[in-house]
Scaffold this motif. Structure first.
Motif, short mmCIF file in Angstrom:
data_model
loop_
_atom_site.label_atom_id
_atom_site.label_comp_id
_atom_site.label_asym_id
_atom_site.label_seq_id
_atom_site.Cartn_x
_atom_site.Cartn_y
_atom_site.Cartn_z
N LEU A 57 0.78 -1.23 0.00
CA LEU A 57 0.00 0.00 0.00
C LEU A 57 0.82 1.29 0.00
CD1 LEU A 57 -2.85 -1.01 2.49
CD2 LEU A 57 -2.89 -1.15 -0.01
N ILE A 58 1.88 1.35 0.76
CA ILE A 58 2.63 2.60 0.85
C ILE A 58 4.01 2.53 0.20
CG2 ILE A 58 1.42 3.45 2.88
CD1 ILE A 58 3.80 2.51 4.57
N GLY A 59 4.38 1.35 -0.30
CA GLY A 59 5.69 1.18 -0.93
C GLY A 59 5.88 2.13 -2.10
N GLY A 60 7.02 2.78 -2.15
CA GLY A 60 7.34 3.70 -3.23
C GLY A 60 6.87 5.13 -2.99
N LYS A 61 6.10 5.34 -1.93
CA LYS A 61 5.61 6.69 -1.64
C LYS A 61 6.62 7.45 -0.80
CE LYS A 61 0.75 5.62 -2.04
NZ LYS A 61 -0.55 5.61 -1.42
N ARG A 62 6.63 8.76 -0.99
CA ARG A 62 7.55 9.63 -0.27
C ARG A 62 7.14 9.68 1.20
NH1 ARG A 62 8.18 15.51 0.24
NH2 ARG A 62 10.40 15.94 0.14
N VAL A 63 8.12 9.62 2.09
CA VAL A 63 7.87 9.73 3.52
C VAL A 63 7.68 11.20 3.86
CG1 VAL A 63 8.86 9.39 5.83
CG2 VAL A 63 9.25 7.68 4.04
N ALA A 64 6.57 11.52 4.49
CA ALA A 64 6.36 12.90 4.94
C ALA A 64 7.40 13.20 6.01
CB ALA A 64 4.95 13.05 5.51
N PRO A 65 8.12 14.30 5.87
CA PRO A 65 9.20 14.59 6.83
C PRO A 65 8.76 14.53 8.30
CG PRO A 65 9.37 16.07 4.98
CD PRO A 65 8.09 15.31 4.80
N LEU A 66 7.58 15.05 8.61
CA LEU A 66 7.15 15.03 10.01
C LEU A 66 6.85 13.62 10.50
CD1 LEU A 66 4.92 18.22 10.35
CD2 LEU A 66 7.26 17.86 11.15
N ALA A 67 6.53 12.71 9.60
CA ALA A 67 6.28 11.32 9.99
C ALA A 67 7.56 10.66 10.51
CB ALA A 67 5.73 10.52 8.81
N ALA A 68 8.70 11.20 10.16
CA ALA A 68 9.97 10.70 10.69
C ALA A 68 10.49 11.60 11.81
CB ALA A 68 11.01 10.62 9.57
N VAL A 69 10.34 12.90 11.65
CA VAL A 69 10.91 13.86 12.61
C VAL A 69 10.21 13.79 13.97
CG1 VAL A 69 11.22 16.32 13.09
CG2 VAL A 69 11.79 15.41 10.84
N VAL A 70 8.89 13.71 13.98
CA VAL A 70 8.17 13.72 15.26
C VAL A 70 8.52 12.48 16.11
CG1 VAL A 70 5.88 13.65 16.33
CG2 VAL A 70 6.34 15.26 14.47
N PRO A 71 8.40 11.24 15.57
CA PRO A 71 8.75 10.10 16.42
C PRO A 71 10.24 10.08 16.79
CG PRO A 71 7.64 9.35 14.41
CD PRO A 71 7.84 10.82 14.29
N ALA A 72 11.10 10.48 15.87
CA ALA A 72 12.54 10.49 16.19
C ALA A 72 12.84 11.54 17.25
CB ALA A 72 13.35 10.75 14.93
N GLY A 73 12.23 12.70 17.15
CA GLY A 73 12.45 13.75 18.15
C GLY A 73 11.94 13.33 19.52
N LEU A 74 10.74 12.75 19.55
CA LEU A 74 10.20 12.25 20.82
C LEU A 74 11.07 11.13 21.38
CD1 LEU A 74 6.37 12.20 20.05
CD2 LEU A 74 7.58 13.76 21.58
N GLY A 75 11.54 10.27 20.50
CA GLY A 75 12.42 9.19 20.93
C GLY A 75 13.70 9.72 21.54
N ALA A 76 14.27 10.75 20.94
CA ALA A 76 15.50 11.34 21.48
C ALA A 76 15.27 11.91 22.87
CB ALA A 76 16.02 12.44 20.53
N VAL A 77 14.14 12.61 23.06
CA VAL A 77 13.83 13.18 24.37
C VAL A 77 13.63 12.08 25.40
CG1 VAL A 77 12.08 14.48 25.66
CG2 VAL A 77 12.87 15.32 23.44
N VAL A 78 12.85 11.05 25.05
CA VAL A 78 12.60 9.94 25.98
C VAL A 78 13.92 9.24 26.35
CG1 VAL A 78 11.55 7.64 26.16
CG2 VAL A 78 10.21 9.56 25.30
N LEU A 79 14.76 9.02 25.36
CA LEU A 79 16.05 8.36 25.65
C LEU A 79 16.89 9.18 26.61
CD1 LEU A 79 16.92 7.05 22.10
CD2 LEU A 79 16.61 5.66 24.14
#
Length: 172
Positions: free
Chosen positions: A97-119
């Protein structure tokens, strides 16, 4: 005969490649969980590491828990590489379903940013190690355990740096 029209996908804007230092930071971040995972698996396998495992099913269910924790932790650490690899910009084609589609930047930035804070919240206050905790090792085994867990202190800050660099690159 019906003429088939070829539809070409809309080209995504060119995204600059990550700098060498960002790629290095992502690789180091991906490896920070490895020493503690190995230590945890060794403990779970019943090899004496100085931690009191009395009352734990070693080897047994506790072994599986240690392995699962180590694998999940390392898999999460490896996701940092997605911030510097093509699969962090375009979903791999094999994903339904989503293969080949562009990743929305916030779809990566928000979880990664939250992950960094939690870590950072989870690791930095515990930087002194586990000395004095019930069942914790003492002496040389404590030093070994702390050395194995110390790289985790780098994971949050490195993830934050790589996340900011990803955001800056992907900003359009």
């Amino acid at each position: 005969m019906v003429d088939k029209q070829v539809v070409s996908p809309v080209a995504a804007p060119a995204v600059p490649q990550p700098g060498r230092w960002v790629v290095l930071a992502a690789k180091v971040a991906a490896l920070t969980a490895l020493p503690s995972g190995i230590w945890r698996i060794v403990m779970g396998a019943g090899i004496p590491v100085g931690f009191d495992t009395t009352g734990l099913d070693v080897p047994g269910w506790f072994t599986l828990v240690c392995i699962a924790m180590s694998v999940v932790t390392e898999a999460l650490a490896m996701l940092t590489l997605g911030l510097v690899r093509p699969w962090g910009e375009v979903m791999p084609a094999w994903i339904p379903l989503i293969g080949g589609k562009r990743v929305a930047p916030l779809a990566a930035v928000v979880p990664a940013g939250l992950g960094a804070v939690v870590l950072m919240v989870l690791t930095i206050p515990r930087a002194g190690g586990f000395g004095g905790a019930v069942g914790a090792p003492t002496g040389l085994p404590l030093v070994v355990m702390n050395v194995c867990y110390a790289p985790l202190l780098l994971w949050g800050p490195l993830l934050a740096v790589v996340t900011v660099a990803y955001h800056r690159r992907r900003r359009v």
